[in-house]
Design a protein around this motif. Structure first.
Motif, PDB file in Angstrom:
ATOM      1  N   ASN B 199       0.850  -1.205   0.000  1.00  0.00           N
ATOM      2  CA  ASN B 199       0.000   0.000   0.000  1.00  0.00           C
ATOM      3  C   ASN B 199       0.874   1.239   0.000  1.00  0.00           C
ATOM      4  OD1 ASN B 199      -2.588  -1.294   0.284  1.00  0.00           O
ATOM      5  ND2 ASN B 199      -1.956  -1.798   2.389  1.00  0.00           N
ATOM      6  N   TRP B 203       2.770   9.268  -1.805  1.00  0.00           N
ATOM      7  CA  TRP B 203       2.914   9.412  -3.252  1.00  0.00           C
ATOM      8  C   TRP B 203       4.004  10.430  -3.533  1.00  0.00           C
ATOM      9  CZ3 TRP B 203       0.629   5.945  -6.222  1.00  0.00           C
ATOM     10  CH2 TRP B 203      -0.520   5.290  -5.751  1.00  0.00           C
ATOM     11  N   PRO B 262      -3.881   7.052  -8.517  1.00  0.00           N
ATOM     12  CA  PRO B 262      -4.908   6.943  -9.568  1.00  0.00           C
ATOM     13  C   PRO B 262      -6.238   7.550  -9.134  1.00  0.00           C
ATOM     14  CG  PRO B 262      -4.594   4.823  -8.483  1.00  0.00           C
ATOM     15  CD  PRO B 262      -3.593   5.761  -7.883  1.00  0.00           C
ATOM     16  N   GLU B 263      -6.290   8.055  -7.905  1.00  0.00           N
ATOM     17  CA  GLU B 263      -7.551   8.614  -7.409  1.00  0.00           C
ATOM     18  C   GLU B 263      -7.583  10.138  -7.473  1.00  0.00           C
ATOM     19  OE1 GLU B 263      -8.665   7.029  -3.683  1.00  0.00           O
ATOM     20  OE2 GLU B 263      -8.360   4.968  -4.298  1.00  0.00           O
ATOM     21  N   GLU B 266     -10.882  11.847  -8.502  1.00  0.00           N
ATOM     22  CA  GLU B 266     -12.147  11.471  -7.864  1.00  0.00           C
ATOM     23  C   GLU B 266     -12.575  12.553  -6.879  1.00  0.00           C
ATOM     24  OE1 GLU B 266     -13.467   9.130  -9.272  1.00  0.00           O
ATOM     25  OE2 GLU B 266     -11.828   7.940 -10.083  1.00  0.00           O
ATOM     26  N   LYS B 267     -13.882  12.614  -6.660  1.00  0.00           N
ATOM     27  CA  LYS B 267     -14.404  13.646  -5.753  1.00  0.00           C
ATOM     28  C   LYS B 267     -13.884  13.480  -4.336  1.00  0.00           C
ATOM     29  CE  LYS B 267     -17.908  16.134  -7.782  1.00  0.00           C
ATOM     30  NZ  LYS B 267     -18.936  17.114  -7.476  1.00  0.00           N
ATOM     31  N   SER B 268     -13.585  12.232  -3.976  1.00  0.00           N
ATOM     32  CA  SER B 268     -13.140  11.996  -2.605  1.00  0.00           C
ATOM     33  C   SER B 268     -11.662  12.334  -2.409  1.00  0.00           C
ATOM     34  CB  SER B 268     -13.386  10.540  -2.223  1.00  0.00           C
ATOM     35  OG  SER B 268     -12.814   9.677  -3.194  1.00  0.00           O
ATOM     36  N   ASP B 270      -8.437  14.428  -1.701  1.00  0.00           N
ATOM     37  CA  ASP B 270      -8.259  15.619  -0.870  1.00  0.00           C
ATOM     38  C   ASP B 270      -6.776  15.993  -0.846  1.00  0.00           C
ATOM     39  OD1 ASP B 270      -8.249  17.604   0.999  1.00  0.00           O
ATOM     40  OD2 ASP B 270      -9.465  16.531   2.471  1.00  0.00           O
ATOM     41  N   ASP B 274      -3.790  15.432   1.925  1.00  0.00           N
ATOM     42  CA  ASP B 274      -2.686  14.545   1.550  1.00  0.00           C
ATOM     43  C   ASP B 274      -1.340  15.232   1.754  1.00  0.00           C
ATOM     44  OD1 ASP B 274      -4.325  12.465   0.885  1.00  0.00           O
ATOM     45  OD2 ASP B 274      -4.386  12.916  -1.250  1.00  0.00           O
ATOM     46  N   ARG B 279       1.167  12.581   2.865  1.00  0.00           N
ATOM     47  CA  ARG B 279       0.886  11.482   1.934  1.00  0.00           C
ATOM     48  C   ARG B 279       1.287  11.843   0.510  1.00  0.00           C
ATOM     49  NH1 ARG B 279      -1.852   7.147   3.446  1.00  0.00           N
ATOM     50  NH2 ARG B 279      -2.690   7.092   5.551  1.00  0.00           N
ATOM     51  N   TYR B 417      -9.249  11.725 -18.092  1.00  0.00           N
ATOM     52  CA  TYR B 417      -9.607  10.606 -17.206  1.00  0.00           C
ATOM     53  C   TYR B 417      -9.441   9.266 -17.932  1.00  0.00           C
ATOM     54  CZ  TYR B 417     -11.922   8.145 -13.415  1.00  0.00           C
ATOM     55  OH  TYR B 417     -12.185   7.307 -12.360  1.00  0.00           O
ATOM     56  N   ILE B 421      -6.153   7.730 -16.249  1.00  0.00           N
ATOM     57  CA  ILE B 421      -6.633   6.798 -15.219  1.00  0.00           C
ATOM     58  C   ILE B 421      -7.122   5.490 -15.854  1.00  0.00           C
ATOM     59  CG2 ILE B 421      -8.223   6.490 -13.264  1.00  0.00           C
ATOM     60  CD1 ILE B 421      -6.137   8.771 -12.937  1.00  0.00           C
ATOM     61  N   GLY B 422      -7.895   5.631 -16.928  1.00  0.00           N
ATOM     62  CA  GLY B 422      -8.475   4.438 -17.550  1.00  0.00           C
ATOM     63  C   GLY B 422      -7.514   3.691 -18.460  1.00  0.00           C
TER      64      GLY B 422
END
Lengths: 299, 447
Positions: B199, B203, B262-263, B266-268, B270, B274, B279, B417, B421-422
């Motif tokens: 994990n 980053w 990779p996040e 996303e809306k979540s 922060d 971080d 982080r 995106y 990401i994809g």
């Protein structure tokens, strides 16, 4: 005298009717009208709002994102309604039994109801954040997982299901459960005790009592509850918009969010209205179905 | 008991008193009427920056000083950012509007207003600011011009230099933050840390400080030498090598080197949390309000972070994301001259310095950024230096903000995106995005 009585009644409901007409019916009709014209904010000054018939509906249904969104909305609603009803029935039974601490438990169950969906979304966003989720920490401490679960961002799918969709449904259920529990609890308390006693005399088991006494007696209330939950689910907005914005990869997008994005991000009020029109049709169909069944009951 | 005087003398005094009273009343009424005739009241809307109460207090002071100086009364209304977009969208469609305001997104709101509502050009009054080009940064001035017309004075600038954790770089034995894209990869690899389970606990590099893929893309694309559209805003210009190079670089950071989360979109996500929690080690394009926020709210981080101008791309460019808020006049203004007087008053160097101090926002006025206010801390000097590399994030098309919207379905969102990401094929994605963007530009230009 009767005429005066009617006049008085109309006078009393007039303010509520006026407010409903101005803030509910008029915007709804206006929105429906917009779905049949071109209403593009970037072109409206130059080209006006020409009638385009069903073109907006054709355009949204040609958008794969909308089709996926429509599908998501149905899945989201079915899952949320089923889970809310399931847990609601279970919890309301528990809360209906006499035991010490029942009042405290009833209050606790109601707590999520006091949290507005926007606040609930913010709280759950933190709880489900991949790197900071206390749930992940807990699961790791118990040795149940080794890598963090991406509650709101994992784009892996199993048929129509994905972890973000299930997370959003869970939050919706958490937020909406008290409403169902209160509804069902009130209905349970109105079932005559004598029916259960008669069933007991006939040797009915716990499950049989639930199936042959409780459920039939709850049917009218369940019909109302299911209708309200389905309508609420189809028009749901805040939780999905705030927590994921429809992502990842449109997996949690639902129609109300799609409408909002068309109107306020892409300035296409016509497509937003067409999308809202689809929600209106779906909720309208359910409402008519419900009203007909109610009227049959009255007759 | 006193006997009241009677006779001709008393009568004359009564007449005199009556005439005097009448005259006084008439004078008072005339003066009041005259004052009301000349009294000027204008309304001004603004969005808060920095501490809300301090911002409101500053505007109270400024309006008071302006009233003393000009006799014009300015009624200021502070619009919360959460409702600002919908407010301006309503204004641009003919809803209730102030006489003048602190605005943004000139191209979109002006395009929606269609020359009837929303921002009003004030080109004929431009001479009021004879040294505009010399006084203000070029990137900020681009944000107040549309179709050759001048719309107002930029007062704050959203400039986004690179931000990094000095403590993490020191731990990794890195002397200086990345100076180019290659060094971003090298340092990102050195700074990314994982636990025993794989994990990521830190980053190495975050591309931007918000979850908007379009805004994240822009500075890197410019650094690769690309431009979004033609100068007239009618032709999309994103199907090129610069875009492919940029997307490949971003995609590799996430998919190959795995130094970027990779996040991020996303809306979540922060990024602030971080960065402050350690982080993330480096943010390539940071939020301009963070440094002053760190000084105010995170004193414990003092000495662990710093700013640097953005790393150079493959063409050597160091373009930085820039966007200016500006003071302008609106169609339907009851008193354009009074509004211009107010804007001229606000745009004086000393007032812009006070506004910059209270709001914490970088100023587009050069003299403010070279004043003592903006040279006290090393990060302030970097911020001022980065302004020289500022590239406006606004583009000359009314549909630009729909193209760059942070919502799925927007052209740039889907492009970035899906590829970064994809992992979608970059060539195909760029070709499709070019076609979609062109269709959007045609939509706005009425083609």
């Amino acid at each position: 005298m009767t005429r005066q009585k009617y006049l008085f009644c109309y006078l009393m409901v007039a303010p509520a009717m006026l407010i409903t007409a101005a803030l509910g019916i008029y915007p709804m009709l206006f929105s429906l009208w917009m779905s049949f014209v071109e209403y593009d904010l970037l072109r409206v000054n130059e080209f006006g709002t020409p009638f385009v018939g069903l073109d907006n509906y054709v355009e949204v249904f040609s958008d794969p994102r909308f089709v996926q969104t429509l599908f998501n909305t149905i899945i989201f609603t079915i899952l949320a309604v089923a889970a809310t009803l399931g847990f609601g029935l279970l919890l309301s039974q528990v809360l209906n039994i006499n035991y010490r601490g029942r009042t405290a438990l009833r209050m606790l169950v109601c707590v999520p109801w006091f949290v507005p969906p926007a606040v609930a979304s913010a709280i759950w966003m933190w709880l489900l954040n991949t790197d900071r989720s206390p749930i992940n920490f807990l699961l790791q401490d118990f040795g149940l997982i080794t890598s963090n679960v991406r509650w709101l961002t994992d784009s892996a799918t199993w048929g129509p299901f994905s972890i973000p969709m299930m997370s959003i449904v869970a939050v919706r259920v958490w937020n909406g459960l008290p409403f169902a529990v209160i509804f069902l609890l009130a209905a349970l308390q109105s079932i005559p005790r004598s029916l259960y006693e008669a069933a007991e005399v006939d040797g009915a088991s716990l499950l049989q009592k639930f199936w042959y006494v409780t459920l039939p007696m709850l049917r009218p209330v369940l019909a109302i509850l299911i209708t309200l939950l389905v309508i609420g689910g189809l028009g749901s907005f805040e939780i999905n918009y705030i927590m994921t914005g429809g992502g990842p990869q449109n997996l949690t997008n639902i129609m109300a969010v799609y409408s909002y994005q068309q109107a306020f991000s892409f300035f296409r009020f016509d497509l937003a209205s067409a999308s809202s029109g689809v929600i209106f049709l779906m909720t309208g169909f359910i409402s008519i179905f419900y009203l007909r069944s109610q009227l049959k009951g009255v007759a | 008991m006193t006997k009241r005087p009677t006779g001709p003398a008393s009568s004359n005094r009564k007449v005199l008193a009556r005439h005097t009273a009448t005259l006084a009343l008439a004078t008072a009424l005339t003066t009041t009427a005259a004052l009301s005739a000349y009294a000027q009241d204008i309304t001004f809307w603004t969005q808060p920056q920095g501490d809300l109460l301090a911002y409101q207090d500053l505007y109270d002071e400024l309006t008071s000083e302006f009233r003393d100086e000009s006799g014009i009364n300015v009624s200021v209304e502070v619009i919360n950012w959460s409702v600002a977009f919908n407010t301006w969208l309503t204004v641009a469609q003919g809803g209730a509007a102030p006489d003048c305001a602190d605005m943004y997104w000139l191209h979109s709101f002006s395009g929606i207003g269609g020359g009837r509502y929303g921002p009003m050009p004030i080109t004929e009054y431009r001479d009021r600011w004879p040294t505009l080009e010399a006084d203000f940064y070029e990137g900020a001035l681009e944000d107040v011009h549309r179709n050759g017309e001048f719309y107002g004075i930029p007062w704050r600038v959203d400039i986004r230099p690179m931000m990094y954790r000095t403590d993490f770089l020191a731990e990794a034995g890195i002397d200086a933050p990345p100076d180019n894209w290659e060094e971003i990869v090298e340092q990102g690899l050195a700074l990314t840390e994982r636990d025993a389970n794989g994990n990521v606990t830190r980053w190495g590099f975050a591309l931007g400080a918000n979850n908007n893929p379009g805004q994240t893309l822009m500075p890197y694309y410019w650094q690769a030498g690309g431009l979004m559209m033609s100068e007239d805003g009618r032709t999309a210009t994103i199907d090129n090598e610069a875009m492919r190079t940029t997307l490949k670089f971003m995609q590799d950071l996430v998919q190959v080197h795995k130094v970027t989360s990779p996040e991020i979109f996303e809306k979540s996500a922060d990024p602030l949390a971080d960065f402050t929690s350690g982080r993330v080690a480096i943010i390539g394009s940071t939020n301009n309000s963070w440094p002053s926020q760190f000084d105010r709210d995170y004193p414990e981080l003092e000495g662990t972070w710093a700013l640097e101008i953005n790393p150079a791309g493959p063409t050597g460019e160091r373009d930085s994301f820039s966007g200016a808020g500006y003071w302008g006049v609106l169609y339907g203004s009851s008193d354009v001259e009074a509004c211009l007087d107010w804007i001229e008053f606000l745009s004086q160097p000393e007032h812009m310095e006070r506004i910059s101090e209270v709001s914490g926002a970088a100023s587009p006025r050069r003299s403010v950024m070279t004043s003592e206010l903006w040279t006290q801390r090393p990060w302030q000097e970097v911020m001022a230096e980065t302004l020289n590399y500022g590239h406006t994030s606004q583009h000359p098309s009314a549909v630009w903000n729909a193209i760059a919207s942070p919502e799925p379905g927007a052209v740039l969102y889907d492009l970035v995106y899906n590829t970064v990401i994809g992992g979608a094929d970059i060539d195909a994605a760029v070709t499709e995005a070019q076609a979609r963007m062109q269709a959007e530009l045609d939509r706005a230009s009425g083609s």
